[in-house]
Motif scaffolding. Structure first.
Motif, PDB file in Angstrom:
ATOM      1  N   PHE A 112       5.803   0.664   0.144  1.00 36.59           N
ATOM      2  CA  PHE A 112       5.533   1.834   0.967  1.00 36.59           C
ATOM      3  C   PHE A 112       5.317   1.367   2.398  1.00 36.59           C
ATOM      4  O   PHE A 112       4.471   0.510   2.666  1.00 36.59           O
ATOM      5  CB  PHE A 112       4.298   2.570   0.442  1.00 36.59           C
ATOM      6  N   HIS A 113       6.108   1.909   3.326  1.00 33.05           N
ATOM      7  CA  HIS A 113       6.115   1.433   4.710  1.00 33.05           C
ATOM      8  C   HIS A 113       5.607   2.495   5.677  1.00 33.05           C
ATOM      9  O   HIS A 113       5.761   3.693   5.436  1.00 33.05           O
ATOM     10  CB  HIS A 113       7.536   1.069   5.154  1.00 33.05           C
ATOM     11  N   LYS A 133       6.422 -11.653  10.115  1.00 36.43           N
ATOM     12  CA  LYS A 133       5.354 -10.856   9.508  1.00 36.43           C
ATOM     13  C   LYS A 133       4.157 -11.712   9.116  1.00 36.43           C
ATOM     14  O   LYS A 133       4.280 -12.869   8.722  1.00 36.43           O
ATOM     15  CB  LYS A 133       5.883 -10.137   8.259  1.00 36.43           C
ATOM     16  N   TRP A 134       2.986 -11.107   9.252  1.00 40.61           N
ATOM     17  CA  TRP A 134       1.739 -11.629   8.701  1.00 40.61           C
ATOM     18  C   TRP A 134       1.529 -10.955   7.351  1.00 40.61           C
ATOM     19  O   TRP A 134       1.883  -9.788   7.185  1.00 40.61           O
ATOM     20  CB  TRP A 134       0.555 -11.297   9.608  1.00 40.61           C
ATOM     21  N   THR A 135       0.923 -11.645   6.408  1.00 39.32           N
ATOM     22  CA  THR A 135       0.719 -11.065   5.080  1.00 39.32           C
ATOM     23  C   THR A 135      -0.679 -11.359   4.543  1.00 39.32           C
ATOM     24  O   THR A 135      -1.165 -12.487   4.659  1.00 39.32           O
ATOM     25  CB  THR A 135       1.748 -11.619   4.071  1.00 39.32           C
ATOM     26  N   VAL A 136      -1.311 -10.327   3.983  1.00 39.07           N
ATOM     27  CA  VAL A 136      -2.579 -10.506   3.265  1.00 39.07           C
ATOM     28  C   VAL A 136      -2.343 -10.096   1.816  1.00 39.07           C
ATOM     29  O   VAL A 136      -1.517  -9.220   1.531  1.00 39.07           O
ATOM     30  CB  VAL A 136      -3.727  -9.663   3.874  1.00 39.07           C
ATOM     31  N   THR A 137      -3.062 -10.732   0.901  1.00 37.47           N
ATOM     32  CA  THR A 137      -2.858 -10.513  -0.532  1.00 37.47           C
ATOM     33  C   THR A 137      -4.155 -10.077  -1.204  1.00 37.47           C
ATOM     34  O   THR A 137      -5.232 -10.594  -0.885  1.00 37.47           O
ATOM     35  CB  THR A 137      -2.346 -11.798  -1.212  1.00 37.47           C
ATOM     36  N   GLY A 167       5.549  -2.268  12.408  1.00 42.96           N
ATOM     37  CA  GLY A 167       4.995  -1.437  11.356  1.00 42.96           C
ATOM     38  C   GLY A 167       4.367  -2.290  10.270  1.00 42.96           C
ATOM     39  O   GLY A 167       4.183  -3.498  10.442  1.00 42.96           O
ATOM     40  N   ALA A 168       4.036  -1.662   9.166  1.00 41.65           N
ATOM     41  CA  ALA A 168       3.390  -2.362   8.061  1.00 41.65           C
ATOM     42  C   ALA A 168       3.961  -1.868   6.735  1.00 41.65           C
ATOM     43  O   ALA A 168       4.467  -0.746   6.642  1.00 41.65           O
ATOM     44  CB  ALA A 168       1.877  -2.148   8.090  1.00 41.65           C
ATOM     45  N   ARG A 173       2.913  -5.284  -6.839  1.00 41.03           N
ATOM     46  CA  ARG A 173       3.558  -6.128  -7.820  1.00 41.03           C
ATOM     47  C   ARG A 173       2.685  -6.213  -9.075  1.00 41.03           C
ATOM     48  O   ARG A 173       1.612  -5.638  -9.131  1.00 41.03           O
ATOM     49  CB  ARG A 173       3.830  -7.512  -7.225  1.00 41.03           C
ATOM     50  N   GLY A 174       3.145  -6.943 -10.073  1.00 40.35           N
ATOM     51  CA  GLY A 174       2.477  -6.954 -11.359  1.00 40.35           C
ATOM     52  C   GLY A 174       1.029  -7.368 -11.326  1.00 40.35           C
ATOM     53  O   GLY A 174       0.172  -6.741 -11.956  1.00 40.35           O
ATOM     54  N   LYS A 175       0.707  -8.433 -10.573  1.00 42.69           N
ATOM     55  CA  LYS A 175      -0.651  -8.963 -10.572  1.00 42.69           C
ATOM     56  C   LYS A 175      -1.346  -8.857  -9.219  1.00 42.69           C
ATOM     57  O   LYS A 175      -2.511  -9.224  -9.093  1.00 42.69           O
ATOM     58  CB  LYS A 175      -0.628 -10.430 -11.009  1.00 42.69           C
ATOM     59  N   GLN A 176      -0.632  -8.385  -8.211  1.00 39.53           N
ATOM     60  CA  GLN A 176      -1.239  -8.340  -6.882  1.00 39.53           C
ATOM     61  C   GLN A 176      -0.589  -7.268  -6.013  1.00 39.53           C
ATOM     62  O   GLN A 176       0.445  -6.695  -6.365  1.00 39.53           O
ATOM     63  CB  GLN A 176      -1.101  -9.694  -6.190  1.00 39.53           C
ATOM     64  N   GLU A 177      -1.233  -7.017  -4.883  1.00 41.94           N
ATOM     65  CA  GLU A 177      -0.704  -6.119  -3.858  1.00 41.94           C
ATOM     66  C   GLU A 177      -0.717  -6.868  -2.533  1.00 41.94           C
ATOM     67  O   GLU A 177      -1.692  -7.552  -2.212  1.00 41.94           O
ATOM     68  CB  GLU A 177      -1.551  -4.846  -3.777  1.00 41.94           C
ATOM     69  N   ARG A 178       0.356  -6.746  -1.790  1.00 41.80           N
ATOM     70  CA  ARG A 178       0.470  -7.438  -0.502  1.00 41.80           C
ATOM     71  C   ARG A 178       0.661  -6.425   0.613  1.00 41.80           C
ATOM     72  O   ARG A 178       1.417  -5.466   0.457  1.00 41.80           O
ATOM     73  CB  ARG A 178       1.652  -8.412  -0.509  1.00 41.80           C
ATOM     74  N   ILE A 179      -0.028  -6.662   1.722  1.00 46.27           N
ATOM     75  CA  ILE A 179       0.197  -5.862   2.924  1.00 46.27           C
ATOM     76  C   ILE A 179       0.765  -6.791   3.985  1.00 46.27           C
ATOM     77  O   ILE A 179       0.198  -7.857   4.257  1.00 46.27           O
ATOM     78  CB  ILE A 179      -1.103  -5.218   3.442  1.00 46.27           C
ATOM     79  N   ALA A 180       1.896  -6.421   4.545  1.00 45.54           N
ATOM     80  CA  ALA A 180       2.539  -7.242   5.579  1.00 45.54           C
ATOM     81  C   ALA A 180       2.608  -6.457   6.881  1.00 45.54           C
ATOM     82  O   ALA A 180       2.907  -5.260   6.886  1.00 45.54           O
ATOM     83  CB  ALA A 180       3.939  -7.658   5.134  1.00 45.54           C
ATOM     84  N   LEU A 181       2.329  -7.131   7.971  1.00 43.26           N
ATOM     85  CA  LEU A 181       2.373  -6.542   9.305  1.00 43.26           C
ATOM     86  C   LEU A 181       3.573  -7.140  10.037  1.00 43.26           C
ATOM     87  O   LEU A 181       3.628  -8.336  10.296  1.00 43.26           O
ATOM     88  CB  LEU A 181       1.067  -6.864  10.043  1.00 43.26           C
TER      89      LEU A 181
END
Length: 230
Positions: A112-113, A133-137, A167-168, A173-181
């Motif tokens: 979702f963007h 992109k920067w990414t947090v998990t 944007g972001a 995903r199956g075991k995690q969620e990632r947010i990328a900037l």
């Protein structure tokens, strides 16, 4: 417009509606000989007009959704991605946000963007092509608050180098969620490092995060290494 101003402006209607009997109480306190309705009606109309004024954002933003079910049927990456809605005021944002699924409720595989209007969330987009992109998990189901804070920082132009922001995206995903900037000019280390540090502080994120160039990701896929870290 700053994040605090955004939040304050969105509380206007709530404050105005807290006491629906406020006008009756004011009428009861009228001085002898004062005519109820003349000045008060004008004043209330003015107040109502101010409350109903939309609060425009500096940029328009578009929500995009990449349906995990459609992905498997598409041969080209990104071809299943669809723009959902473009908003340009704080009121429109909250109306949308309050009526869409948050990351914890999205299906596994969904992306979702939220990108500036007319920038597509694809490496091939001319604005994104030279970016990264920067990414947090987060653990599965734990990214909802950080996704909201990220969105508010984007639309509220909270970053020192806000012009660098494309944007972001939140990816479930199956075991995690990632947010990328996503940002525009990956080679500008000063700007990218500033954005990464501000984002970590905004999210109160304690772990080290890395910045990957889109060019590296296209060539090396999962083998791409972080160019910057904060």
């Amino acid at each position: 417009m700053g994040l605090e101003e955004n939040l304050k402006s969105m509380n206007i209607n709530e404050e105005e509606n807290k006491n629906p009997n406020a006008k009756d109480e004011e009428d009861e306190e009228l001085e002898e000989g004062e005519i109820a309705g003349e000045e008060d009606d004008d004043t209330m109309s003015l107040k109502k007009g101010v409350v109903e004024q939309p609060h425009p954002l500096e940029h328009s933003w578009t929500f995009w959704f990449d349906n995990p079910q459609a992905k498997s049927k598409q041969s080209t990456w990104g071809s299943s991605m669809r723009p959902i809605y473009t908003f340009s005021t704080i009121e429109q944002f909250w109306s949308l946000y309050n009526n869409i699924h948050h990351p914890s409720k999205l299906a596994v595989g969904a992306d979702f963007h939220c990108f500036k209007h007319k920038i597509e969330p694809k490496w091939e987009d001319p604005v994104c092509a030279n970016g990264g992109k920067w990414t947090v998990t987060y653990q599965k189901g734990k990214s909802d608050n950080s996704w909201l804070y990220t969105l508010l920082a984007l639309i509220g132009e909270q970053f020192e180098y806000s012009d660098e922001i494309c944007g972001a995206v939140v990816s479930v995903r199956g075991k995690q969620e990632r947010i990328a900037l996503w940002t525009k000019n990956a080679s500008d280390e000063t700007a990218q490092t500033s954005i990464g540090k501000q984002w970590k502080e905004l999210l109160d994120y304690s772990e080290t995060i890395g910045f990957i160039f889109h060019e590296d990701a296209k060539k090396l896929d999962r083998g791409a290494k972080n160019r910057y870290s904060v």
